[in-house]
Scaffold this motif. Structure first.
Motif, PDB file in Angstrom:
ATOM      1  N   SER A  91       0.815  -1.215   0.000  1.00  0.00           N
ATOM      2  CA  SER A  91       0.000   0.000   0.000  1.00  0.00           C
ATOM      3  C   SER A  91       0.842   1.254   0.000  1.00  0.00           C
ATOM      4  O   SER A  91       1.871   1.323   0.668  1.00  0.00           O
ATOM      5  CB  SER A  91      -0.912   0.013   1.226  1.00  0.00           C
ATOM      6  N   ARG A 138      -1.811   8.617   1.905  1.00  0.00           N
ATOM      7  CA  ARG A 138      -0.709   7.685   2.044  1.00  0.00           C
ATOM      8  C   ARG A 138       0.472   8.368   2.693  1.00  0.00           C
ATOM      9  O   ARG A 138       0.554   9.598   2.730  1.00  0.00           O
ATOM     10  CB  ARG A 138      -0.331   7.063   0.711  1.00  0.00           C
ATOM     11  N   GLU A 145       8.033   1.740   6.187  1.00  0.00           N
ATOM     12  CA  GLU A 145       7.092   1.097   5.255  1.00  0.00           C
ATOM     13  C   GLU A 145       5.980   2.071   4.890  1.00  0.00           C
ATOM     14  O   GLU A 145       5.513   2.853   5.722  1.00  0.00           O
ATOM     15  CB  GLU A 145       6.484  -0.175   5.861  1.00  0.00           C
ATOM     16  N   TRP A 197       2.189   3.263   3.846  1.00  0.00           N
ATOM     17  CA  TRP A 197       0.825   2.903   4.242  1.00  0.00           C
ATOM     18  C   TRP A 197      -0.182   3.671   3.405  1.00  0.00           C
ATOM     19  O   TRP A 197       0.135   4.647   2.745  1.00  0.00           O
ATOM     20  CB  TRP A 197       0.580   3.188   5.726  1.00  0.00           C
ATOM     21  N   ASP A 247      -4.477   4.884   3.998  1.00  0.00           N
ATOM     22  CA  ASP A 247      -5.676   4.853   4.828  1.00  0.00           C
ATOM     23  C   ASP A 247      -6.811   5.552   4.091  1.00  0.00           C
ATOM     24  O   ASP A 247      -6.619   6.090   3.002  1.00  0.00           O
ATOM     25  CB  ASP A 247      -5.440   5.458   6.219  1.00  0.00           C
ATOM     26  N   TYR A 269      -0.718  -4.321   9.531  1.00  0.00           N
ATOM     27  CA  TYR A 269      -1.029  -3.118  10.290  1.00  0.00           C
ATOM     28  C   TYR A 269       0.162  -2.727  11.161  1.00  0.00           C
ATOM     29  O   TYR A 269       1.023  -3.550  11.453  1.00  0.00           O
ATOM     30  CB  TYR A 269      -2.202  -3.374  11.246  1.00  0.00           C
ATOM     31  N   TRP A 270       0.142  -1.488  11.641  1.00  0.00           N
ATOM     32  CA  TRP A 270       1.060  -1.074  12.697  1.00  0.00           C
ATOM     33  C   TRP A 270       0.411  -1.437  14.024  1.00  0.00           C
ATOM     34  O   TRP A 270      -0.789  -1.236  14.214  1.00  0.00           O
ATOM     35  CB  TRP A 270       1.336   0.427  12.613  1.00  0.00           C
ATOM     36  N   GLU A 292      -1.608   1.701  16.868  1.00  0.00           N
ATOM     37  CA  GLU A 292      -2.407   2.784  16.273  1.00  0.00           C
ATOM     38  C   GLU A 292      -3.195   3.522  17.355  1.00  0.00           C
ATOM     39  O   GLU A 292      -3.590   2.952  18.369  1.00  0.00           O
ATOM     40  CB  GLU A 292      -3.384   2.237  15.233  1.00  0.00           C
ATOM     41  N   GLY A 304      -7.457   1.833   8.431  1.00  0.00           N
ATOM     42  CA  GLY A 304      -6.010   1.654   8.314  1.00  0.00           C
ATOM     43  C   GLY A 304      -5.283   2.473   9.351  1.00  0.00           C
ATOM     44  O   GLY A 304      -5.886   2.900  10.323  1.00  0.00           O
ATOM     45  N   GLY A 305      -3.991   2.677   9.121  1.00  0.00           N
ATOM     46  CA  GLY A 305      -3.206   2.427   7.942  1.00  0.00           C
ATOM     47  C   GLY A 305      -2.999   0.953   7.626  1.00  0.00           C
ATOM     48  O   GLY A 305      -2.752   0.143   8.497  1.00  0.00           O
ATOM     49  N   PHE A 314      -0.522  -1.434   5.448  1.00  0.00           N
ATOM     50  CA  PHE A 314       0.828  -1.437   4.892  1.00  0.00           C
ATOM     51  C   PHE A 314       0.976  -2.431   3.748  1.00  0.00           C
ATOM     52  O   PHE A 314       1.759  -2.192   2.836  1.00  0.00           O
ATOM     53  CB  PHE A 314       1.847  -1.729   5.990  1.00  0.00           C
TER      54      PHE A 314
END
Length: 160
Positions: free
Chosen positions: A20, A44, A50, A52, A54, A79-80, A83, A143-144, A146
């Protein structure tokens, strides 16, 4: 639902991958400009090295992915793990919700987390492609995200 894989296992199980928010090719997959993609109120950026993507306040982003004729697939989303804010959203395959997710405070760790979602066989039957959409709820963020992967079951790779 499987949640963790070594990199080699994840690559072996992968039918399609999208990184993404990426505009350059990464090994083992496609950046999102190589595939059919639609967005509305989507953004983005980069976090922890990395990229991302959303979608915010009822917005969405979606990718059309090849199934290579497989009718037994799951969706892995990266995902991270730490969040914040309001991040409640639906994940849809060809217009059908397969999961509703809220990733705020879910893992509480500063690292990437891969989550696997089952895709019902009825959504894959006789299809070469599917559309995966991340749809934010009003006043929230989807999101984000990834990376997105379509995976075959481990048994399909290990039996060969």
């Amino acid at each position: 639902m499987r949640r963790f894989y070594t990199v080699m296992t994840a690559v072996a199980l992968t039918v399609a991958t999208v990184f993404s928010g990426v505009s350059t090719v990464q090994a083992g997959g496609y950046h999102e400009y190589d595939i059919e993609k639609y967005v509305q109120d989507s953004h983005r950026g980069v976090h922890a090295g990395e990229a991302w993507r959303d979608a915010r306040n009822g917005g969405y982003f979606e990718y059309t992915l090849t199934t290579k004729g497989n009718e037994n697939l799951s969706l892995m989303v990266r995902y991270w793990g730490a969040e914040s804010g309001s991040r409640s959203f639906d994940i849809l395959v060809d217009g059908q919700t397969i999961a509703t997710e809220n990733i705020v405070g879910k893992w509480k760790k500063d690292l990437f987390c891969n989550v696997e979602y089952n895709i019902p066989a009825t959504l894959l039957k006789s299809k070469d492609k599917i559309t995966v959409r991340f749809q934010s709820k009003p006043d929230t963020t989807a999101g984000g995200i990834f990376a997105v992967r379509l995976l075959v079951p481990e048994s399909m790779v290990m039996d060969k």
